[in-house]
Design a protein around this motif. Sequence first.
Motif, mmCIF file in Angstrom:
data_model
loop_
_atom_site.group_PDB
_atom_site.id
_atom_site.type_symbol
_atom_site.label_atom_id
_atom_site.label_comp_id
_atom_site.label_asym_id
_atom_site.label_seq_id
_atom_site.Cartn_x
_atom_site.Cartn_y
_atom_site.Cartn_z
ATOM 1 N N UNK A 12 34.458 77.823 39.702
ATOM 2 C CA UNK A 12 34.121 77.395 41.060
ATOM 3 C C UNK A 12 35.078 77.941 42.113
ATOM 4 N N UNK A 13 36.150 78.622 41.699
ATOM 5 C CA UNK A 13 37.008 79.313 42.668
ATOM 6 C C UNK A 13 36.231 80.405 43.398
ATOM 7 N N UNK A 14 35.101 80.819 42.838
ATOM 8 C CA UNK A 14 34.283 81.868 43.445
ATOM 9 C C UNK A 14 33.171 81.307 44.328
ATOM 10 N N UNK A 15 33.009 80.009 44.342
ATOM 11 C CA UNK A 15 31.971 79.385 45.174
ATOM 12 C C UNK A 15 32.434 79.331 46.627
ATOM 13 N N UNK A 16 31.507 79.456 47.554
ATOM 14 C CA UNK A 16 31.869 79.350 48.966
ATOM 15 C C UNK A 16 31.989 77.890 49.401
ATOM 16 N N UNK A 17 32.650 77.701 50.510
ATOM 17 C CA UNK A 17 32.673 76.384 51.144
ATOM 18 C C UNK A 17 33.389 75.298 50.369
ATOM 19 N N UNK A 18 32.939 74.060 50.545
ATOM 20 C CA UNK A 18 33.671 72.913 49.994
ATOM 21 C C UNK A 18 33.649 72.830 48.465
ATOM 22 N N UNK A 19 32.784 73.578 47.800
ATOM 23 C CA UNK A 19 32.758 73.531 46.338
ATOM 24 C C UNK A 19 33.794 74.454 45.705
ATOM 25 N N UNK A 20 34.402 75.296 46.509
ATOM 26 C CA UNK A 20 35.419 76.219 46.005
ATOM 27 C C UNK A 20 36.540 75.422 45.327
ATOM 28 N N UNK A 79 25.483 74.367 41.200
ATOM 29 C CA UNK A 79 26.884 74.771 41.355
ATOM 30 C C UNK A 79 27.123 76.139 40.712
ATOM 31 N N UNK A 80 26.597 76.330 39.526
ATOM 32 C CA UNK A 80 26.795 77.586 38.807
ATOM 33 C C UNK A 80 26.170 78.763 39.550
ATOM 34 N N UNK A 81 25.007 78.550 40.145
ATOM 35 C CA UNK A 81 24.362 79.622 40.905
ATOM 36 C C UNK A 81 25.201 80.026 42.108
ATOM 37 N N UNK A 82 25.768 79.051 42.815
ATOM 38 C CA UNK A 82 26.628 79.366 43.966
ATOM 39 C C UNK A 82 27.849 80.169 43.545
ATOM 40 N N UNK A 83 28.513 79.711 42.491
ATOM 41 C CA UNK A 83 29.714 80.400 42.034
ATOM 42 C C UNK A 83 29.374 81.791 41.503
ATOM 43 N N UNK A 84 28.249 81.934 40.814
ATOM 44 C CA UNK A 84 27.844 83.248 40.292
ATOM 45 C C UNK A 84 27.603 84.230 41.432
ATOM 46 N N UNK A 85 26.977 83.786 42.487
ATOM 47 C CA UNK A 85 26.746 84.653 43.644
ATOM 48 C C UNK A 85 28.077 85.082 44.263
ATOM 49 N N UNK A 86 29.013 84.140 44.378
ATOM 50 C CA UNK A 86 30.338 84.470 44.905
ATOM 51 C C UNK A 86 31.096 85.423 44.001
ATOM 52 N N UNK A 87 30.980 85.232 42.693
ATOM 53 C CA UNK A 87 31.647 86.112 41.736
ATOM 54 C C UNK A 87 31.088 87.530 41.847
#
Length: 166
Positions: free
Chosen positions: A122-130, A151-159
């Motif tokens: 989740x370090x790769x997720x944007x916003x407050x979920x980072x 959550x996983x989809x957000x972090x995967x996109x950021x990664x």
Amino acid sequence: MRALCMTQTPSHTIRILFVCLGNICRSPMAEGVLRHLAAEQSLKLEIDSAGTADYHIGEPPDERAQQACSGRGVDITGLRGRQVSPEDFHRFDYILAMDTENLRRLRAMQPAGAPARLSLFMDYAPGPQKGMAVPDPYYGDSQDFDEVLNMLELAAQGLIKQVCQA
């Protein structure tokens, strides 16, 4: 889905390992999501998942995890649980834990001089979920699996964005 690699694609294969406790819920879901996104964009990624514990070696992902992923076009039925090995710390560029306890275990297991970069997924997720932990949905219901998948989809996109910029 829109392209996440706006600048360039990586010139070499990047190796990513997702890790949770038993390797039947969160980490195989993360593996499936990232495989799906990488395939859509023709990215050269090697993606795997493992657990820090040996509870579910050889078992398929939890049926609820399979159902949640299937509902979004992600097939994880062929994945099987395995445990993290010392070789993983030399083989993978990124080892991404689902929570701080598994990250602590990984840091304790990492052989001296092993180059893998350890962090929370989740370090790769944007916003407050980072930086948040991905909650374990195992004792929950299908809604918990869907929330984890979000959550996983957000972090995967950021990664993917980070990998493309590297």
